[in-house]
Design a protein around this motif. Structure first.
Motif, PDB file in Angstrom:
ATOM      1  N   ASN A  32       0.879  -0.971   0.065  1.00 31.71           N
ATOM      2  CA  ASN A  32       0.164  -0.100  -0.108  1.00 31.71           C
ATOM      3  C   ASN A  32       1.088   1.106   0.172  1.00 31.71           C
ATOM      4  O   ASN A  32       2.105   1.077   0.131  1.00 31.71           O
ATOM      5  N   HIS A  68       1.241   3.694   2.133  1.00 25.36           N
ATOM      6  CA  HIS A  68       2.055   3.935   3.221  1.00 25.36           C
ATOM      7  C   HIS A  68       3.318   3.328   3.266  1.00 25.36           C
ATOM      8  O   HIS A  68       4.135   3.620   4.253  1.00 25.36           O
ATOM      9  N   PRO A  78       6.795   2.966   3.002  1.00 23.76           N
ATOM     10  CA  PRO A  78       8.006   3.918   2.845  1.00 23.76           C
ATOM     11  C   PRO A  78       8.575   3.436   1.490  1.00 23.76           C
ATOM     12  O   PRO A  78       8.781   2.525   1.095  1.00 23.76           O
ATOM     13  N   TYR A 117      11.282   0.812   0.664  1.00 21.78           N
ATOM     14  CA  TYR A 117      10.659  -0.597   0.673  1.00 21.78           C
ATOM     15  C   TYR A 117       9.951  -0.801  -0.692  1.00 21.78           C
ATOM     16  O   TYR A 117       9.177  -1.815  -0.869  1.00 21.78           O
ATOM     17  N   GLY A 173      18.853   9.787  12.509  1.00 23.96           N
ATOM     18  CA  GLY A 173      17.572   9.254  12.716  1.00 23.96           C
ATOM     19  C   GLY A 173      16.349  10.176  12.342  1.00 23.96           C
ATOM     20  O   GLY A 173      15.543  10.007  11.681  1.00 23.96           O
ATOM     21  N   LEU A 174      16.894  11.507  12.445  1.00 28.38           N
ATOM     22  CA  LEU A 174      15.945  12.587  12.029  1.00 28.38           C
ATOM     23  C   LEU A 174      16.039  12.687  10.697  1.00 28.38           C
ATOM     24  O   LEU A 174      14.934  12.896   9.798  1.00 28.38           O
ATOM     25  N   THR A 200      16.441  10.274   8.557  1.00 28.38           N
ATOM     26  CA  THR A 200      15.490   9.327   8.209  1.00 28.38           C
ATOM     27  C   THR A 200      14.040   9.544   8.343  1.00 28.38           C
ATOM     28  O   THR A 200      13.177   9.183   7.465  1.00 28.38           O
ATOM     29  N   HIS A 201      13.738  10.241   9.602  1.00 30.53           N
ATOM     30  CA  HIS A 201      12.366  10.491   9.646  1.00 30.53           C
ATOM     31  C   HIS A 201      11.870  11.565   8.574  1.00 30.53           C
ATOM     32  O   HIS A 201      10.865  11.257   8.111  1.00 30.53           O
ATOM     33  N   ARG A 219      11.170   9.981   5.288  1.00 26.25           N
ATOM     34  CA  ARG A 219       9.745   9.096   5.169  1.00 26.25           C
ATOM     35  C   ARG A 219       8.858  10.000   4.969  1.00 26.25           C
ATOM     36  O   ARG A 219       7.476   9.807   4.642  1.00 26.25           O
ATOM     37  N   ARG A 220       9.088  11.621   5.216  1.00 23.52           N
ATOM     38  CA  ARG A 220       8.109  12.576   4.998  1.00 23.52           C
ATOM     39  C   ARG A 220       8.393  13.221   3.589  1.00 23.52           C
ATOM     40  O   ARG A 220       7.576  14.004   3.252  1.00 23.52           O
ATOM     41  N   LYS A 255      19.007   4.023  -0.418  1.00 24.15           N
ATOM     42  CA  LYS A 255      20.538   4.406  -0.027  1.00 24.15           C
ATOM     43  C   LYS A 255      20.681   4.921   1.189  1.00 24.15           C
ATOM     44  O   LYS A 255      21.480   4.734   2.172  1.00 24.15           O
ATOM     45  N   PHE A 261      18.581   5.252   3.671  1.00 21.86           N
ATOM     46  CA  PHE A 261      18.047   4.154   4.589  1.00 21.86           C
ATOM     47  C   PHE A 261      19.270   3.497   5.394  1.00 21.86           C
ATOM     48  O   PHE A 261      19.508   3.189   6.408  1.00 21.86           O
ATOM     49  N   LEU A 263      21.238   3.128   8.607  1.00 18.90           N
ATOM     50  CA  LEU A 263      21.608   1.936   9.290  1.00 18.90           C
ATOM     51  C   LEU A 263      22.960   1.612   9.964  1.00 18.90           C
ATOM     52  O   LEU A 263      23.324   1.242  10.924  1.00 18.90           O
TER      53      LEU A 263
END
Lengths: 654, 203, 100
Positions: free
Chosen positions: B8, B10, B12, B15, B82-83, B85-86, B89-90, B174, B176, B180
Motif C-alpha cells: 500500500n 503507506h 516507505p 521498501y 535518525g531525524l 530518516t524521519h 519518510r516525509r 541508499k 536508509f 542503518l
C-alpha cells in the motif's frame, strides 16, 4: 642497476629450483598459448562480453568450477610431490624447506581455493534454478565475489614464482608465522591471498542467504525447498558469521608482520595462542561450510536416483539447523594439546561429540531413502553411495579424536591426516564430482560419458582408500604430520609406499575425468529434454543449458520435489503454455573484474610491504565503488517475443 | 527498479521496490557479520588488556573528558541521522539534506577528536608497536574510526545523489541503508565506551 | 514475508517523538554508566556488570528507536542480529576462558 638486478634475482623471483624454472617456463608458455588462441580465433570480445563481465549466476558458477578444477590440479600436484618424497626413508627429492612450502600450499589451496569455490560454483549453478529464481539477489555482487576469489587465488599462487611460498602450514600457527621467525614475503602472500578470497566468500554468503530467503518461487515455503537449497542456506548463514573471524585474524597477523604489532608475537605481551583460537573459531565452521553443501548434493542425488522423496525431510532440516549452531561451539578440539585446562577441554570434547548426533541422523536418512527403492547406479549416484561408508569411517575416527585425553596421542599424527582426508575427500570431493556429473547437462547441454565416469569413480575411490587407510596405522606407529622424511629403521616405508600408490591412482582418476570432459564435449549425448535424470527439483524443469532468464514463466510450487509433483499432476504443459511477459534482467558490468584487479594490486603491495602500492590499489577500489554508486543501472528487459522464440526453438512451446 | 508493487501507499519509499527490499535485508545480514568482526576485536582487546609490557597502561592514557565528548558527539549524530530518516519518510528533501549534513559535521568532529587522541598517545610513547595491549587498542578503536570515516565519505556521496535526483526509491533506499550503518557504528561505540574506556578506569 | 505496515508508517507524519525519546534514553544511559564508574564505589565485578547491562539497553534503544529493526523482514532481521550477538558473546567469553 646491478642493485636492481641483484634484488630481482635474489629476492623477487624465486631462483635456484629446477621445478620452479619449469613452472616459470610453463606459465609463460601457457600465457602465450592463450593469447595466441584467443587472437587467432578472434575470441577476445567473446571472452570479455560473455564471460569476464557476466553477472549471470550460471556462468559465474561455471567460472568458479573451472578455477576450482585448476586449483585441484595444482593442489594435487603438491600432494603427489609429497607422496613421492615420503615413499622411502631419507629421500632428498624435496628438501625440508621445499616440503614445508608444499604442504602449506597443498592445504591452503585445497580448502580455500578448491573445495569452497567448487561448492560455491555448484551453488551458483543450481540453487537459483532450484528455487525458481531469475538470478541471485545481487548479481553484480556475485561477480565481485567471484573475481575476488579469483585474484586471491592468483595472488596466492604467484608466491610460487615471485617472492617465495608460505611455509608455516595451512594453519599458519604463530609465533612461527611471525616476521621474526619467518621473514620474507611467503606468509604475507598467505595472509593477503586469503583475505581477498575471504571477503569474496563473505559477500557470497550474504548474497545466497538473501536469495533463498527472499526470492523463492510462489508456493515454495521453507519446508518445501530442495535439500541442496536448505544446505546452501545453512552454509550461507555459517559463512556470514564465521568469515569475519578469518578477516580479523588475518588482519591482525598482517598488522604484526607488516606494521610491527604484537598480537601473536612471543615478545611485548603478545599471545601466540590467540591466533590458534581465532583461526579455529573460523576454521571449524569452515569445515561445515565445505561439508553441508555436500550433504545437500548427496541428498538430492540419492533421492533422484532412488526415485523417492528424501526420507525424513524435516529431521534432515532440523539436524542441519542444529549443526549450524553447534559448529560454532566446538573449535577448541583442534588444539586440545595447547593446554587450556581440563574444564575447557571437557566442555569442547562433549560439544564435539554432540555434533556427531545430527550428522549420524543424516546417514540413516540417506540409507532409508534408498531402502526398498530401485536404485539407479549412475556415476553421480555411485559417488553418493561411496560417500556413505567412507564418510562414516572419517566420522568415527573424528569421535575418537574428540576424546580430549586420547587426542594427546593422536594429535598431529598421520591418524589425524587420515581422519580429515577421510571426511574432506569422501565428503567434499566426492560431492563435487557427484554434483559436477549431476548438473553437467544443466551447465553445458550434454551429459558426461558414464563409462569413462565409472572408470574415474572406481580408480579414484580405490586409490583414495589405498592412500589414506594406511595412514591411520602410520599414525599409530608414531609418524607425525609435516615431517619431510624419516629414518629407515622405523618400519614406516611399506605403508608409505602403499599410500603413495593410492595417491597416484587418484591422480589417474582425475586425468580420466579431464579426458571425459573433453570426450563428452565432442561425443557426449546431448540433453534435449532438460531433464536427463528424471529429476525432482525445479532446475530440471528448464532447458539444458538453462536460458539466460532461467524460466520463461515462474513456476508455482505445491509440494516438496516441485518438478516431480508437476510431472505427476500432468501440469508441466499447462505451466509452459502460460502467457510469457517481458523479463527484467541485470546488466553485465566490467567493473567487478577491474575492482578485483585493484584489490590484487593492493594485496600485492601489502605482500611486498610497498605501502604506496597498497594505498594506490585501495584508492582504485574506492573509485570503482564510487563509480558504481553513481551509476544509474536499471538493468534491461528481454522482450517476450525473444523469450517465446527461444522457448519455441527449444521445443518447449508450439 | 521500475517494478511497481502491490504494497500500500503507506509503505516507505525505500521498501517500495524489490531491489530496495532485497538490499535493505541484505544489509541487515551484513550487519550480523559486522557484529562478529567487532566481537573478535573486542575479544582480543580483553585478552591483551593487561599485557602492557612495561608500556603505558589504560589508566595512564584514557581521559574522561575527551572520551565523553566523543561519545556525546556520536550519540547525537546517531540521533540527527535518525531525524534524517524521519524526514526521508516525509519525503522532505531539504530536511533530509540538512539533518544528514549535521550528522556529517558531528561525525567529522568525532573523527577529528579521535585522530587528536591517537596523536597524543603516540606523543606519550604509546604506539601500536609498544605492547600487545596498545596493538589491540589501536586496532579496535582504529577499525571503528575507519568505519566512521568511510561512513562520512559514503554519506557525502549519497547526499550528492539526493541533491541531484531528489528523493526516489533509489536514493531513499541508499539513505536508509547508510542510516542503518551509522546507527550500527554508534552501537559499536557504546561498547567501546563501556568495555575500553569505562572499564579502563575501573581496572 | 511479513510486512508490518502499521509500524512503518506511523509516527512519521509530524514530530519525531520516537527519535527524541530514544535520544533522551541514550543520553541517560550514557551518563548513568559514567556515574556508576565515577561516583559509586562498587566492586570491579559489580561495576562492569552494571555498565554492560546499560550498554545492552543502549543497543536495544538504537535497534528499536533508530534502526526500525522490526520493520519489513522483522523476524529474519532480528534472528540475524541476535544470532550475531549470541555468537559474539560466545567468542568473547570463550576466548578469555580459553586463553586464561
Amino acid at each position: 642497476m646491478s642493485n636492481i638486478k641483484d634484488y630481482l634475482l635474489h629476492d623477487f623471483f624465486v631462483t635456484g629450483e629446477p621445478m620452479i624454472y619449469m613452472a616459470d617456463v610453463s606459465i609463460v608458455l601457457v600465457t602465450i598459448a592463450i593469447v595466441v588462441v584467443l587472437t587467432y580465433f578472434k575470441k577476445w570480445k567473446w571472452l570479455w562480453k560473455d564471460w569476464l563481465t557476466t553477472v549471470d549466476h550460471k556462468k559465474i558458477g561455471i567460472m568458479y568450477i573451472l578455477a576450482a578444477l585448476a586449483m585441484l590440479f595444482r593442489g594435487g600436484i603438491d600432494a603427489l610431490l609429497m607422496r613421492v618424497q615420503l615413499s622411502a626413508p631419507n629421500l632428498h627429492f624435496l628438501d625440508a624447506q621445499h616440503y614445508n612450502e608444499i604442504f602449506t600450499t597443498h592445504g591452503t589451496i585445497m580448502i580455500l581455493f578448491m573445495a569452497m569455490p567448487f561448492l560455491i560454483g555448484l551453488i551458483n549453478v543450481a540453487m537459483p534454478l532450484q528455487i525458481g529464481a531469475r538470478d541471485v539477489a545481487f548479481p553484480y555482487l556475485n561477480a565481485i565475489s567471484f573475481w575476488l576469489f579469483f585474484v586471491g587465488a592468483m595472488l596466492f599462487n604467484l608466491s610460487f614464482v615471485i617472492g617465495g611460498s608460505p611455509d608455516a602450514g595451512w594453519t599458519s600457527y604463530t609465533p612461527l608465522a611471525e616476521k621474526s621467525l619467518d621473514p620474507g614475503v611467503g606468509e604475507n602472500y598467505y595472509l593477503l591471498g586469503l583475505q581477498l578470497a575471504g571477503i569474496g566468500t563473505l559477500a557470497s554468503g550474504v548474497n545466497f542467504a538473501v536469495t533463498i530467503i527472499k526470492m523463492r518461487a510462489p508456493g515454495m515455503t521453507l519446508m518445501r525447498m530442495p535439500m541442496f537449497t536448505w544446505s546452501t542456506l545453512i552454509t550461507s548463514i555459517i559463512i556470514v558469521f564465521a568469515f569475519p573471524v578469518l578477516t580479523v585474524a588475518l588482519a591482525m597477523l598482517t598488522i604484526d608482520r607488516v606494521f610491527g604489532g604484537h598480537f601473536f608475537t612471543a615478545t611485548a605481551g603478545g599471545e601466540p595462542m590467540m591466533w590458534a583460537n581465532l583461526f579455529w573459531i573460523w576454521g571449524h565452521p569452515e569445515v561445515y561450510i565445505v561439508i553441508l553443501p555436500a550433504f545437500g548434493i548427496f541428498s538430492d542425488i540419492i533421492s533422484t536416483f532412488s526415485g523417492k522423496k528424501l526420507f525424513g525431510y524435516n529431521v534432515m532440516v532440523y539436524s542441519m539447523v542444529a549443526i549450524s549452531v553447534l559448529s560454532f561451539l566446538v573449535w577448541v578440539h583442534h588444539f586440545f594439546t595447547m593446554g587450556s585446562g581440563a574444564a575447557v577441554n571437557s566442555v569442547f570434547g562433549i560439544s564435539t561429540m554432540a555434533i556427531s548426533i545430527p550428522t549420524g541422523v543424516k546417514i540413516f536418512n540417506w540409507l532409508l531413502t534408498m531402502y526398498r527403492s530401485r536404485i539407479k547406479f549412475t556415476v553421480a549416484n555411485l559417488w553418493s553411495l561411496a560417500f556413505i561408508p567412507n564418510f562414516v569411517i572419517g566420522g568415527i575416527t573424528g569421535v575418537m579424536l574428540a576424546v580430549a585425553a586420547a587426542d594427546y596421542q593422536y594429535h598431529n599424527s598421520y591418524f589425524l591426516i587420515a581422519h580429515f582426508h577421510n571426511v574432506l575427500i569422501a565428503g567434499t570431493v566426492f560431492s563435487c564430482f557427484a554434483g559436477l556429473t549431476y548438473w553437467w547437462p544443466k551447465m553445458f547441454g550434454h551429459v558426461l560419458n558414464e563409462r569413462l565416469g565409472k572408470w574415474t569413480f572406481w580408480i579414484f575411490v580405490i586409490g583414495y582408500n589405498i592412500c589414506f587407510l594406511p595412514q591411520y596405522w602410520l599414525g599409530f606407529m608414531g609418524m607425525t604430520r609435516r615431517t619431510y622424511t624419516y629414518a629407515s629403521g622405523l618400519g614406516w616405508m611399506p605403508l608409505n609406499v602403499i599410500s603413495t600408490v593410492g595417491g597416484f591412482l587418484m591422480g589417474i582418476g582425475f586425468i580420466i575425468m579431464v579426458y571425459n570432459i573433453y570426450y563428452s564435449a565432442r561425443y557426449g549425448e546431448r540433453d534435449t529434454t532438460g531433464d536427463p535424470w528424471d529429476g525432482r527439483t525445479l532446475e530440471w524443469a528448464t532447458t539444458s543449458p538453462a536460458a539466460e532468464y532461467n524460466f520463461a514463466t515462474v513456476p508455482e510450487v505445491e509440494d516438496i520435489d516441485a518438478f516431480y509433483d508437476m510431472k505427476k499432476k500432468n501440469k508441466v504443459k499447462e505451466w509452459l503454455n502460460k502467457p510469457i511477459k517481458d523479463i527484467h534482467m541485470p546488466n553485465n558490468s566490467g567493473r567487478p573484474i577491474i575492482m578485483a584487479g585493484f584489490f590484487f594490486v593492493a594485496g600485492f603491495g601489502l605482500t611486498f610491504e610497498w605501502i604506496w602500492l597498497a594505498i594506490a590499489g585501495l584508492v582504485g577500489v574506492f573509485i570503482t565503488m564510487v563509480l558504481r554508486s553513481f551509476e544509474i543501472d536499471n538493468g534491461h528487459h528481454i522482450h517476450k517475443e525473444e523469450v517465446e522464440r527461444t522457448e519455441r526453438e527449444a521445443g518447449r512451446i508450439s | 527498479m521500475s517494478q511497481s508493487n502491490s504494497l500500500n501507499q503507506h509503505t516507505p519509499l525505500e521498501y517500495s521496490t524489490e531491489d530496495g527490499r532485497l538490499k535493505i535485508f541484505g544489509f541487515w545480514v551484513f550487519l550480523g557479520a559486522e557484529i562478529i568482526l567487532f566481537s573478535c576485536l573486542f575479544a582480543s582487546y580483553m585478552v591483551y588488556l593487561h599485557r602492557t609490557a612495561g608500556g603505558p597502561t589504560p589508566d595512564d592514557l584514557y581521559d574522561v573528558k575527551e572520551f565523553m565528548i566523543e561519545t556525546f558527539l556520536l550519540l547525537t549524530s546517531s540521533f540527527t541521522c535518525g531525524l534524517g530518516t524521519h524526514e526521508l519518510r516525509r519525503q522532505n528533501k531539504m530536511g533530509v539534506i540538512i539533518w544528514f549534513i549535521i550528522t556529517l559535521i558531528l561525525g567529522l568532529g568525532f573523527v577529528g577528536m579521535e585522530i587528536h587522541e591517537f596523536v597524543d598517545y603516540v606523543g606519550e610513547g604509546a604506539k601500536l608497536t609498544t605492547s600487545a595491549f596498545l596493538t589491540s587498542f589501536f586496532t579496535l578503536v582504529g577499525t571503528h574510526g575507519c568505519h566512521v570515516s568511510l561512513g562520512i565519505l559514503w554519506i557525502i556521496g549519497i547526499l550528492i545523489q539526493t541533491a541531484r535526483t531528489g528523493i526516489n526509491a533509489v536514493t531513499a533506499r541508499k539513505l536508509f541503508i547508510v542510516g542503518l550503518y551509522w546507527h550500527f557504528l554508534d552501537v559499536v561505540w557504546v561498547f567501546i565506551f563501556t568495555v575500553v574506556y569505562l572499564t579502563g578506569m575501573v581496572l | 514475508m511479513q510486512t508490518d505496515h502499521s509500524t512503518t508508517s506511523h509516527g512519521h507524519e509530524g514530530f519525531p517523538w520516537k527519535h527524541v525519546i530514544g535520544f533522551i534514553l541514550s543520553l541517560i544511559l550514557t551518563v548513568a554508566a559514567l556515574w556508576i564508574v565515577v561516583s559509586l564505589s562498587l566492586s570491579v565485578t559489580l561495576t562492569i556488570t552494571f555498565i554492560l547491562i546499560l550498554a545492552i539497553f543502549q543497543v536495544l534503544v538504537q535497534l528499536l528507536f533508530f534502526m526500525h529493526i522490526t520493520e519489513h523482514e522483522g523476524a529474519y532481521q532480528i534472528i540475524a542480529i541476535f544470532f550475531g550477538i549470541f555468537l559474539a558473546a560466545v567468542f568473547v567469553y570463550g576466548s578469555i576462558w580459553i586463553i586464561y
